[in-house]
Design an enzyme around this catalytic site. Structure first.
Site, mmCIF file in Angstrom:
data_model
loop_
_atom_site.group_PDB
_atom_site.id
_atom_site.type_symbol
_atom_site.label_atom_id
_atom_site.label_comp_id
_atom_site.label_asym_id
_atom_site.label_seq_id
_atom_site.Cartn_x
_atom_site.Cartn_y
_atom_site.Cartn_z
ATOM 1 N N HIS A 67 0.820 -1.215 0.000
ATOM 2 C CA HIS A 67 0.000 0.000 0.000
ATOM 3 C C HIS A 67 0.855 1.267 0.000
ATOM 4 O O HIS A 67 0.311 2.376 -0.077
ATOM 5 C CB HIS A 67 -1.010 -0.018 1.162
ATOM 6 C CG HIS A 67 -0.468 0.341 2.501
ATOM 7 N ND1 HIS A 67 -0.190 -0.593 3.473
ATOM 8 C CD2 HIS A 67 -0.166 1.537 3.054
ATOM 9 C CE1 HIS A 67 0.255 0.016 4.561
ATOM 10 N NE2 HIS A 67 0.284 1.317 4.330
ATOM 11 N N ASP A 112 0.160 -7.719 1.641
ATOM 12 C CA ASP A 112 0.537 -6.298 1.681
ATOM 13 C C ASP A 112 2.063 -6.222 1.732
ATOM 14 O O ASP A 112 2.663 -5.895 2.756
ATOM 15 C CB ASP A 112 -0.097 -5.606 2.892
ATOM 16 C CG ASP A 112 0.098 -4.091 2.858
ATOM 17 O OD1 ASP A 112 0.517 -3.565 1.802
ATOM 18 O OD2 ASP A 112 -0.163 -3.433 3.876
ATOM 19 N N SER A 208 4.218 3.025 7.922
ATOM 20 C CA SER A 208 3.870 1.926 7.026
ATOM 21 C C SER A 208 5.082 1.476 6.222
ATOM 22 O O SER A 208 5.885 2.293 5.775
ATOM 23 C CB SER A 208 2.768 2.367 6.057
ATOM 24 O OG SER A 208 1.538 2.505 6.699
#
Length: 262
Positions: A67, A112, A208
């Site tokens: 992402h 992910d 992230s």
């Protein structure tokens, strides 16, 4: 209609963490300048804003979250302070990007992960060195290290100049599944659950793609969590690196048709 509702809720939770892509570790302290030589920063090429972290796994490859994919970004290595550059900082751009499926098909509990080949190899230096892939899976109860330039307040747009680090615990996967019954997360997953159950320490927006290091081994990639961050009984999820070893090693070896574990 139920399926549409579930998919909509999944998207909202995905976006809540992706939007946290500019936050820092909450409840941590400034990392020692020598403890994160493998930590890289992903920057928007135009705005020059830091939006994700990543991990250098050898001189030519970086591992981060799917992402974190953007059209135009640069990868900075050897960085500590965003304002005072180290003499050995290096900047690269992606030469190739590899996903288990595609950047649009990852889910909250699976795939992910993004493997990036740099446009040219980097050299080891005082502030740059890769982190080895794990030799064994992690154990629940392990103490894990998180790090990044993400937001340092769960509710305020407060960003640090230097990366922050904190220690959290590896928890049972159910501890990440139970707080979100509306999302219908599966009973098993290729993600790790980590945090502090009483709250106060967590990855957040901007962290992230950064590493989860358990007992000295690179075990997870920061994927998603609650917003606000660091809330009691709402730990965060990390893509399990060990489960993707064959895929990672196959891609690096040149087998670009390799598939991720089902």
């Amino acid at each position: 209609m139920v399926l549409i509702s579930v998919l909509a809720n999944l998207l909202i939770l995905q976006l809540s963490y992706a939007q946290k892509s500019s936050e820092l570790v909450i409840g941590g302290d400034e990392c020692n300048i020598n403890e994160h030589r493998f930590l890289v920063a992903l920057y928007n090429s135009r705005s020059r804003t830091l939006f994700c972290g990543g991990t250098l796994i050898n001189q030519e490859w970086v591992l981060t979250a799917a992402h974190c994919e953007r059209k135009n970004f640069r990868i900075k290595l050897g960085i500590h302070s965003k304002k005072v550059p180290n003499e050995d900082e290096q900047t690269r751009v992606p030469k190739e990007k590899f996903f288990c499926l595609s950047s649009k098909n990852y889910t909250l509990w699976d795939k992910d992960i993004m493997l990036i080949r740099l446009d040219s190899p980097v050299s080891n230096s005082e502030h740059i060195a890769p982190l080895s892939l794990p030799s064994s899976p992690p154990s629940v109860g392990s103490v894990c290290r998180i790090m990044g330039w993400g937001r340092i307040s769960p509710t305020k747009e407060t960003y640090p100049d230097v990366p922050h680090c904190a220690n959290i615990n590896l928890l049972e996967y159910e501890m990440c599944r139970a707080p979100y019954p509306e999302f219908g997360l599966p009973a098993t997953s290729r993600t790790l659950c980590a945090g502090i159950l009483e709250g106060g320490k967590d990855t957040c927006r901007g962290d992230s793609g950064g590493p989860l290091i358990c007992n000295g081994q690179f075990q997870g990639i920061a994927s998603w969590g609650d917003d606000p961050c660091a809330q009691p009984h709402k730990p965060a999820a990390y893509t399990k690196v060990f489960d993707h070893l064959d895929w990672i090693q196959s891609i690096i070896a040149g087998n670009t048709d390799a598939s991720c574990p089902p």
